[in-house]
Design a protein around this motif. Structure first.
Motif, PDB file in Angstrom:
ATOM      1  N   GLN A 285       0.825  -1.206   0.000  1.00 14.37           N
ATOM      2  CA  GLN A 285       0.000   0.000   0.000  1.00 14.37           C
ATOM      3  C   GLN A 285       0.865   1.264   0.000  1.00 14.37           C
ATOM      4  OE1 GLN A 285      -3.187   0.064  -0.551  1.00 14.37           O
ATOM      5  NE2 GLN A 285      -3.307  -2.179  -0.546  1.00 14.37           N
ATOM      6  N   SER A 286       1.960   1.232   0.744  1.00 17.73           N
ATOM      7  CA  SER A 286       2.878   2.380   0.756  1.00 17.73           C
ATOM      8  C   SER A 286       3.488   2.587  -0.624  1.00 17.73           C
ATOM      9  CB  SER A 286       3.986   2.160   1.789  1.00 17.73           C
ATOM     10  OG  SER A 286       3.450   2.060   3.093  1.00 17.73           O
ATOM     11  N   CYS A 287       3.827   1.485  -1.275  1.00 15.67           N
ATOM     12  CA  CYS A 287       4.396   1.561  -2.621  1.00 15.67           C
ATOM     13  C   CYS A 287       3.403   2.169  -3.598  1.00 15.67           C
ATOM     14  CB  CYS A 287       4.807   0.165  -3.083  1.00 15.67           C
ATOM     15  SG  CYS A 287       5.303   0.066  -4.818  1.00 15.67           S
ATOM     16  N   LEU A 288       2.147   1.721  -3.522  1.00 12.38           N
ATOM     17  CA  LEU A 288       1.118   2.226  -4.429  1.00 12.38           C
ATOM     18  C   LEU A 288       0.887   3.717  -4.212  1.00 12.38           C
ATOM     19  CD1 LEU A 288      -1.495  -0.690  -4.292  1.00 12.38           C
ATOM     20  CD2 LEU A 288       0.254  -0.253  -6.029  1.00 12.38           C
ATOM     21  N   GLU A 289       0.870   4.129  -2.960  1.00 15.50           N
ATOM     22  CA  GLU A 289       0.673   5.557  -2.667  1.00 15.50           C
ATOM     23  C   GLU A 289       1.823   6.389  -3.224  1.00 15.50           C
ATOM     24  OE1 GLU A 289       0.229   5.842   1.532  1.00 15.50           O
ATOM     25  OE2 GLU A 289      -1.707   4.786   1.572  1.00 15.50           O
ATOM     26  N   GLU A 290       3.036   5.865  -3.091  1.00 14.73           N
ATOM     27  CA  GLU A 290       4.211   6.590  -3.585  1.00 14.73           C
ATOM     28  C   GLU A 290       4.174   6.757  -5.097  1.00 14.73           C
ATOM     29  OE1 GLU A 290       8.989   5.726  -3.880  1.00 14.73           O
ATOM     30  OE2 GLU A 290       7.991   5.386  -1.945  1.00 14.73           O
ATOM     31  N   TYR A 291       3.854   5.675  -5.816  1.00 13.37           N
ATOM     32  CA  TYR A 291       3.853   5.738  -7.283  1.00 13.37           C
ATOM     33  C   TYR A 291       2.592   6.390  -7.833  1.00 13.37           C
ATOM     34  CZ  TYR A 291       8.179   3.164  -7.712  1.00 13.37           C
ATOM     35  OH  TYR A 291       9.511   2.807  -7.669  1.00 13.37           O
ATOM     36  N   GLU A 292       1.513   6.412  -7.038  1.00 12.26           N
ATOM     37  CA  GLU A 292       0.333   7.182  -7.435  1.00 12.26           C
ATOM     38  C   GLU A 292       0.662   8.673  -7.415  1.00 12.26           C
ATOM     39  OE1 GLU A 292      -4.036   5.844  -6.533  1.00 12.26           O
ATOM     40  OE2 GLU A 292      -2.797   5.287  -4.796  1.00 12.26           O
ATOM     41  N   ALA A 293       1.399   9.096  -6.391  1.00 11.96           N
ATOM     42  CA  ALA A 293       1.793  10.498  -6.279  1.00 11.96           C
ATOM     43  C   ALA A 293       2.687  10.915  -7.448  1.00 11.96           C
ATOM     44  CB  ALA A 293       2.511  10.736  -4.956  1.00 11.96           C
ATOM     45  N   LEU A 294       3.456   9.958  -7.977  1.00 12.00           N
ATOM     46  CA  LEU A 294       4.319  10.235  -9.125  1.00 12.00           C
ATOM     47  C   LEU A 294       3.562  10.105 -10.451  1.00 12.00           C
ATOM     48  CD1 LEU A 294       7.497   8.245  -7.983  1.00 12.00           C
ATOM     49  CD2 LEU A 294       7.170  10.730  -7.936  1.00 12.00           C
ATOM     50  N   GLU A 295       2.268   9.736 -10.350  1.00 12.89           N
ATOM     51  CA  GLU A 295       1.405   9.558 -11.517  1.00 12.89           C
ATOM     52  C   GLU A 295       1.929   8.495 -12.476  1.00 12.89           C
ATOM     53  OE1 GLU A 295       0.764  13.347 -13.328  1.00 12.89           O
ATOM     54  OE2 GLU A 295      -0.363  14.133 -11.621  1.00 12.89           O
ATOM     55  N   VAL A 296       2.560   7.468 -11.888  1.00  7.59           N
ATOM     56  CA  VAL A 296       3.034   6.336 -12.685  1.00  7.59           C
ATOM     57  C   VAL A 296       1.938   5.282 -12.778  1.00  7.59           C
ATOM     58  CG1 VAL A 296       4.756   4.492 -12.827  1.00  7.59           C
ATOM     59  CG2 VAL A 296       5.423   6.776 -12.046  1.00  7.59           C
ATOM     60  N   ILE A 297       1.158   5.170 -11.702  1.00  8.99           N
ATOM     61  CA  ILE A 297       0.046   4.218 -11.672  1.00  8.99           C
ATOM     62  C   ILE A 297      -1.199   4.924 -11.168  1.00  8.99           C
ATOM     63  CG2 ILE A 297       1.520   2.208 -11.275  1.00  8.99           C
ATOM     64  CD1 ILE A 297       0.671   2.355  -8.308  1.00  8.99           C
ATOM     65  N   GLN A 298      -2.335   4.266 -11.390  1.00 10.76           N
ATOM     66  CA  GLN A 298      -3.608   4.740 -10.848  1.00 10.76           C
ATOM     67  C   GLN A 298      -4.327   3.545 -10.223  1.00 10.76           C
ATOM     68  OE1 GLN A 298      -5.584   6.374 -14.263  1.00 10.76           O
ATOM     69  NE2 GLN A 298      -4.566   8.375 -14.092  1.00 10.76           N
ATOM     70  N   VAL A 299      -4.946   3.788  -9.084  1.00  5.29           N
ATOM     71  CA  VAL A 299      -5.741   2.758  -8.415  1.00  5.29           C
ATOM     72  C   VAL A 299      -7.182   3.223  -8.397  1.00  5.29           C
ATOM     73  CG1 VAL A 299      -6.062   1.405  -6.313  1.00  5.29           C
ATOM     74  CG2 VAL A 299      -3.763   2.122  -6.985  1.00  5.29           C
ATOM     75  N   ASN A 300      -8.103   2.337  -8.804  1.00  9.37           N
ATOM     76  CA  ASN A 300      -9.505   2.741  -8.874  1.00  9.37           C
ATOM     77  C   ASN A 300     -10.052   3.056  -7.492  1.00  9.37           C
ATOM     78  OD1 ASN A 300      -9.577   0.123  -7.899  1.00  9.37           O
ATOM     79  ND2 ASN A 300     -11.368  -0.468  -9.088  1.00  9.37           N
ATOM     80  N   GLN A 301     -11.242   3.650  -7.459  1.00  9.88           N
ATOM     81  CA  GLN A 301     -11.809   4.139  -6.205  1.00  9.88           C
ATOM     82  C   GLN A 301     -12.018   3.027  -5.187  1.00  9.88           C
ATOM     83  OE1 GLN A 301     -15.395   6.365  -6.764  1.00  9.88           O
ATOM     84  NE2 GLN A 301     -15.549   7.030  -4.640  1.00  9.88           N
ATOM     85  N   ASN A 302     -12.408   1.854  -5.660  1.00  7.26           N
ATOM     86  CA  ASN A 302     -12.623   0.721  -4.758  1.00  7.26           C
ATOM     87  C   ASN A 302     -11.316   0.021  -4.377  1.00  7.26           C
ATOM     88  OD1 ASN A 302     -15.412   1.111  -4.851  1.00  7.26           O
ATOM     89  ND2 ASN A 302     -15.630  -0.182  -6.672  1.00  7.26           N
ATOM     90  N   ARG A 303     -10.225   0.475  -4.984  1.00  7.21           N
ATOM     91  CA  ARG A 303      -8.894  -0.082  -4.743  1.00  7.21           C
ATOM     92  C   ARG A 303      -8.863  -1.597  -4.970  1.00  7.21           C
ATOM     93  NH1 ARG A 303      -5.812   3.867  -3.297  1.00  7.21           N
ATOM     94  NH2 ARG A 303      -4.003   2.540  -2.883  1.00  7.21           N
ATOM     95  N   THR A 304      -9.390  -1.971  -6.137  1.00  4.44           N
ATOM     96  CA  THR A 304      -9.386  -3.377  -6.535  1.00  4.44           C
ATOM     97  C   THR A 304      -8.521  -3.626  -7.769  1.00  4.44           C
ATOM     98  OG1 THR A 304     -11.388  -3.040  -7.877  1.00  4.44           O
ATOM     99  CG2 THR A 304     -11.691  -3.792  -5.597  1.00  4.44           C
ATOM    100  N   THR A 305      -8.137  -2.537  -8.470  1.00  4.50           N
ATOM    101  CA  THR A 305      -7.369  -2.686  -9.707  1.00  4.50           C
ATOM    102  C   THR A 305      -6.266  -1.627  -9.765  1.00  4.50           C
ATOM    103  OG1 THR A 305      -9.339  -3.477 -10.864  1.00  4.50           O
ATOM    104  CG2 THR A 305      -7.465  -2.789 -12.223  1.00  4.50           C
ATOM    105  N   ILE A 306      -5.086  -2.048 -10.186  1.00  3.18           N
ATOM    106  CA  ILE A 306      -3.939  -1.142 -10.393  1.00  3.18           C
ATOM    107  C   ILE A 306      -3.774  -0.946 -11.896  1.00  3.18           C
ATOM    108  CG2 ILE A 306      -1.476  -0.799 -10.014  1.00  3.18           C
ATOM    109  CD1 ILE A 306      -1.737  -2.906  -7.731  1.00  3.18           C
ATOM    110  N   HIS A 307      -3.722   0.322 -12.306  1.00  3.86           N
ATOM    111  CA  HIS A 307      -3.580   0.637 -13.748  1.00  3.86           C
ATOM    112  C   HIS A 307      -2.257   1.373 -13.975  1.00  3.86           C
ATOM    113  CE1 HIS A 307      -4.594   1.851 -17.837  1.00  3.86           C
ATOM    114  NE2 HIS A 307      -4.241   3.065 -17.499  1.00  3.86           N
ATOM    115  N   PHE A 308      -1.453   0.883 -14.909  1.00  2.00           N
ATOM    116  CA  PHE A 308      -0.203   1.544 -15.254  1.00  2.00           C
ATOM    117  C   PHE A 308      -0.460   2.599 -16.330  1.00  2.00           C
ATOM    118  CE2 PHE A 308       1.352  -2.174 -13.156  1.00  2.00           C
ATOM    119  CZ  PHE A 308       2.564  -1.787 -12.601  1.00  2.00           C
ATOM    120  N   VAL A 309      -0.051   3.812 -16.008  1.00  2.00           N
ATOM    121  CA  VAL A 309      -0.277   4.928 -16.934  1.00  2.00           C
ATOM    122  C   VAL A 309       0.732   4.826 -18.069  1.00  2.00           C
ATOM    123  CG1 VAL A 309      -0.343   7.425 -17.193  1.00  2.00           C
ATOM    124  CG2 VAL A 309      -1.105   6.351 -15.052  1.00  2.00           C
ATOM    125  N   SER A 310       0.230   4.886 -19.298  1.00  2.00           N
ATOM    126  CA  SER A 310       1.125   4.759 -20.455  1.00  2.00           C
ATOM    127  C   SER A 310       1.753   6.101 -20.798  1.00  2.00           C
ATOM    128  CB  SER A 310       0.336   4.231 -21.655  1.00  2.00           C
ATOM    129  OG  SER A 310      -0.756   5.070 -21.932  1.00  2.00           O
TER     130      SER A 310
END
Length: 212
Positions: free
Chosen positions: A187-212
């Motif tokens: 979860q810490s990793c996801l928050e860090e890379y979300e802040a860098l806009e490298v990935i996105q996590v949906n609102q329900n936090r069930t899917t990780i999407h890599f930004v192209s």
């Protein structure tokens, strides 16, 4: 009447002795168990011979294939030394199965559960953690990558291998746990890379999407 009274007194004494033994077997304040209780626990655990139930067998195969893919030499242009002992092998799979059985015995169970398999894989990776260390120029031993980067690479490698920009959260959790990390670290990793806009996590936090 006297004999009955003596028998009753004897039973009372046995109950008191049992209670005293129970109290002496475990020190609640220090969290320490006695050698006698530990021997009894091990003796009872050894009576069980856990087997892998049919519903868990496919999960083990899936986990093994996934780990083999992640440890595949040269994936994503990463160099892997010949004879790398951190790669998943059939012998290590056997070790994982035996560890899973041992963990089931600790629960006094006759069946290996998915949680036993995940924990066995995590323990295997943690036991080999020293093999992923390398010596820096100043002579200090350091990790090749920090924890956040290593977790991110696990998820990204799976996304690349599966040719999909999306990774299910449950699958990501299973993969990082097998590699010796925790859900909190994920979860810490996801928050860090979300802040860098490298990935996105949906609102329900069930899917990780890599930004192209």
């Amino acid at each position: 009447l006297e004999e009955r009274q003596e028998d009753q007194d004897s039973d009372d004494d046995d109950e008191e002795n049992t209670e005293d033994n129970d109290k002496s077997d475990y020190d609640e304040e220090k969290g320490v168990v006695s050698p006698r209780l530990l021997r009894e626990y091990i003796s009872r655990a050894r009576r069980h011979e856990p087997v892998v139930p049919p519903e868990v067998a496919p999960y083990i195969v899936e986990a093994y294939v996934s780990l083999r893919m992640q440890d595949r030499p040269g994936r994503n242009n990463r160099s892997t030394k010949s004879g790398d002992q951190t790669a998943m092998t059939a012998r290590q799979l056997l070790s994982i199965l035996r560890l899973g059985q041992a963990l089931a015995r600790l629960r006094f169970s006759d069946f290996v559960a998915r949680e036993d398999v995940d924990e066995a894989i995590r323990l295997t990776h943690m036991s080999k953690a020293s093999l992923t260390e390398e010596e820096s120029e100043d002579g200090k031993t350091t990790r090749r990558e920090d924890v956040m980067s290593r977790i991110f690479n696990i998820i990204r490698d799976y996304s690349t291998t599966s040719n999909s920009p999306n990774v299910e959260m449950k699958l990501a959790e299973a993969m990082v746990i097998r590699k010796g990390f925790t859900v909190q670290q994920l979860q810490s990793c996801l928050e860090e890379y979300e802040a860098l806009e490298v990935i996105q996590v949906n609102q329900n936090r069930t899917t990780i999407h890599f930004v192209s």
